[in-house]
Design a protein around this motif. Structure first.
Motif, PDB file in Angstrom:
ATOM      1  N   ILE A  66     -74.407 125.186   6.710  1.00  0.00           N
ATOM      2  CA  ILE A  66     -73.565 124.124   7.253  1.00  0.00           C
ATOM      3  C   ILE A  66     -74.134 122.787   6.796  1.00  0.00           C
ATOM      4  CG2 ILE A  66     -72.745 123.010   9.383  1.00  0.00           C
ATOM      5  CD1 ILE A  66     -71.671 125.865   9.061  1.00  0.00           C
ATOM      6  N   VAL A  67     -73.250 121.913   6.299  1.00  0.00           N
ATOM      7  CA  VAL A  67     -73.625 120.526   6.051  1.00  0.00           C
ATOM      8  C   VAL A  67     -73.037 119.725   7.202  1.00  0.00           C
ATOM      9  CG1 VAL A  67     -73.407 118.511   4.551  1.00  0.00           C
ATOM     10  CG2 VAL A  67     -73.614 120.777   3.542  1.00  0.00           C
ATOM     11  N   GLU A  68     -73.902 119.021   7.914  1.00  0.00           N
ATOM     12  CA  GLU A  68     -73.452 118.154   8.990  1.00  0.00           C
ATOM     13  C   GLU A  68     -73.523 116.708   8.511  1.00  0.00           C
ATOM     14  OE1 GLU A  68     -74.519 120.412  13.079  1.00  0.00           O
ATOM     15  OE2 GLU A  68     -76.218 119.428  12.092  1.00  0.00           O
ATOM     16  N   THR A  69     -72.464 115.956   8.759  1.00  0.00           N
ATOM     17  CA  THR A  69     -72.421 114.540   8.407  1.00  0.00           C
ATOM     18  C   THR A  69     -71.959 113.747   9.629  1.00  0.00           C
ATOM     19  OG1 THR A  69     -70.161 114.758   7.566  1.00  0.00           O
ATOM     20  CG2 THR A  69     -71.941 114.914   5.951  1.00  0.00           C
ATOM     21  N   ILE A  70     -72.312 112.479   9.629  1.00  0.00           N
ATOM     22  CA  ILE A  70     -71.840 111.571  10.673  1.00  0.00           C
ATOM     23  C   ILE A  70     -70.881 110.596  10.002  1.00  0.00           C
ATOM     24  CG2 ILE A  70     -72.479 109.783  12.326  1.00  0.00           C
ATOM     25  CD1 ILE A  70     -75.211 111.236  12.562  1.00  0.00           C
ATOM     26  N   GLU A  71     -69.646 110.585  10.522  1.00  0.00           N
ATOM     27  CA  GLU A  71     -68.622 109.729   9.937  1.00  0.00           C
ATOM     28  C   GLU A  71     -67.770 109.142  11.056  1.00  0.00           C
ATOM     29  OE1 GLU A  71     -65.088 110.356   6.716  1.00  0.00           O
ATOM     30  OE2 GLU A  71     -66.937 111.476   6.422  1.00  0.00           O
ATOM     31  N   GLN A  73     -68.607 107.585  13.753  1.00  0.00           N
ATOM     32  CA  GLN A  73     -69.213 107.955  15.047  1.00  0.00           C
ATOM     33  C   GLN A  73     -68.898 109.394  15.466  1.00  0.00           C
ATOM     34  OE1 GLN A  73     -67.143 104.828  15.235  1.00  0.00           O
ATOM     35  NE2 GLN A  73     -68.968 103.869  14.360  1.00  0.00           N
ATOM     36  N   LYS A  74     -68.585 110.255  14.503  1.00  0.00           N
ATOM     37  CA  LYS A  74     -68.297 111.662  14.804  1.00  0.00           C
ATOM     38  C   LYS A  74     -69.178 112.566  13.971  1.00  0.00           C
ATOM     39  CE  LYS A  74     -63.518 110.937  16.090  1.00  0.00           C
ATOM     40  NZ  LYS A  74     -62.132 111.071  15.732  1.00  0.00           N
ATOM     41  N   LEU A  75     -69.568 113.684  14.558  1.00  0.00           N
ATOM     42  CA  LEU A  75     -70.321 114.724  13.852  1.00  0.00           C
ATOM     43  C   LEU A  75     -69.327 115.675  13.203  1.00  0.00           C
ATOM     44  CD1 LEU A  75     -73.034 116.149  13.225  1.00  0.00           C
ATOM     45  CD2 LEU A  75     -72.698 117.430  15.345  1.00  0.00           C
ATOM     46  N   ILE A  76     -69.434 115.824  11.897  1.00  0.00           N
ATOM     47  CA  ILE A  76     -68.537 116.716  11.158  1.00  0.00           C
ATOM     48  C   ILE A  76     -69.372 117.824  10.553  1.00  0.00           C
ATOM     49  CG2 ILE A  76     -66.898 116.899   9.249  1.00  0.00           C
ATOM     50  CD1 ILE A  76     -66.329 113.879   9.691  1.00  0.00           C
ATOM     51  N   SER A  77     -69.002 119.078  10.814  1.00  0.00           N
ATOM     52  CA  SER A  77     -69.698 120.249  10.282  1.00  0.00           C
ATOM     53  C   SER A  77     -68.820 120.929   9.247  1.00  0.00           C
ATOM     54  CB  SER A  77     -70.023 121.242  11.402  1.00  0.00           C
ATOM     55  OG  SER A  77     -70.894 120.648  12.339  1.00  0.00           O
ATOM     56  N   THR A  78     -69.388 121.171   8.060  1.00  0.00           N
ATOM     57  CA  THR A  78     -68.651 121.792   6.966  1.00  0.00           C
ATOM     58  C   THR A  78     -69.425 123.002   6.479  1.00  0.00           C
ATOM     59  OG1 THR A  78     -67.816 119.614   6.315  1.00  0.00           O
ATOM     60  CG2 THR A  78     -67.655 121.396   4.682  1.00  0.00           C
ATOM     61  N   ASN A  90     -73.349 109.136  -0.107  1.00  0.00           N
ATOM     62  CA  ASN A  90     -74.389 108.393   0.605  1.00  0.00           C
ATOM     63  C   ASN A  90     -74.330 108.639   2.111  1.00  0.00           C
ATOM     64  OD1 ASN A  90     -73.383 106.284  -1.812  1.00  0.00           O
ATOM     65  ND2 ASN A  90     -75.549 106.735  -1.725  1.00  0.00           N
ATOM     66  N   SER A  91     -73.807 109.780   2.505  1.00  0.00           N
ATOM     67  CA  SER A  91     -73.640 110.090   3.915  1.00  0.00           C
ATOM     68  C   SER A  91     -74.977 110.316   4.607  1.00  0.00           C
ATOM     69  CB  SER A  91     -72.783 111.349   4.071  1.00  0.00           C
ATOM     70  OG  SER A  91     -73.474 112.472   3.541  1.00  0.00           O
ATOM     71  N   VAL A  92     -74.976 110.092   5.931  1.00  0.00           N
ATOM     72  CA  VAL A  92     -76.081 110.567   6.762  1.00  0.00           C
ATOM     73  C   VAL A  92     -75.789 112.046   6.963  1.00  0.00           C
ATOM     74  CG1 VAL A  92     -77.211 110.401   9.006  1.00  0.00           C
ATOM     75  CG2 VAL A  92     -76.373 108.319   7.872  1.00  0.00           C
ATOM     76  N   HIS A  93     -76.717 112.901   6.532  1.00  0.00           N
ATOM     77  CA  HIS A  93     -76.423 114.336   6.548  1.00  0.00           C
ATOM     78  C   HIS A  93     -77.676 115.177   6.776  1.00  0.00           C
ATOM     79  CE1 HIS A  93     -77.552 113.459   2.369  1.00  0.00           C
ATOM     80  NE2 HIS A  93     -77.985 114.712   2.312  1.00  0.00           N
ATOM     81  N   ARG A  94     -77.437 116.438   7.090  1.00  0.00           N
ATOM     82  CA  ARG A  94     -78.497 117.443   7.162  1.00  0.00           C
ATOM     83  C   ARG A  94     -77.857 118.795   6.884  1.00  0.00           C
ATOM     84  NH1 ARG A  94     -80.159 118.168  13.543  1.00  0.00           N
ATOM     85  NH2 ARG A  94     -78.205 119.136  14.219  1.00  0.00           N
TER      86      ARG A  94
END
Length: 141
Positions: A66-71, A73-78, A90-94
């Motif tokens: 899973i790649v999690e990003t913040i976009e 003010q929401k957490l998006i899991s892909t 350039n996303s904030v991700h993990r």
């Protein structure tokens, strides 16, 4: 005989790092880009991070993660599965592995310059006939 046309880096020549959270990375460093071979064990969650200039493109070669990003003010899991390629910009991700098995992926890191290069990349291939290859091998012009 040394091959001057290729720059082959063997796995044992890479820089190996086992990160604190458990990710194992083999770093292949080049002057204009980097390639990282990663193994993300089951249950591992990488730290949140972002890059200000570097872009990462991740190709999943085994398993899924899973790649999690913040976009906005929401957490998006892909979910990224074997064969998928994801560009994190350039996303904030993990990255997170919720599966039973390790996931493996290749990270390509580069510094984009904002120039459109798709046409140049598409057209940058020269093909050779067998006859031309034989000429190259015989050192005749």
């Amino acid at each position: 005989m040394e091959n001057q046309s290729l720059d082959l880096k063997k796995l044992q020549e890479s820089i190996f790092v086992k990160k604190e959270e458990g990710t194992e990375v083999n770093y292949f460093l080049y002057p204009e880009f980097e390639v990282h071979r990663n193994s993300l064990p089951s249950g591992v969650i990488q730290e949140w991070h972002a890059h200000t200039q570097v872009e990462e493109v991740i190709a999943c070669t085994r398993g899924s993660f899973i790649v999690e990003t913040i976009e906005n003010q929401k957490l998006i899991s892909t979910c990224v599965e074997q064969g998928d390629v994801v560009r994190v910009r350039n996303s904030v991700h993990r990255l997170r592995n919720d599966e039973e098995n390790s996931a493996e992926f290749i990270v390509f890191r580069f510094l984009p310059d904002g120039e459109e290069k798709q046409e140049q990349i598409k057209r940058d291939k020269r093909t050779y006939t067998d006859e031309q290859v034989q000429l190259l091998l015989s050192n005749k012009e």
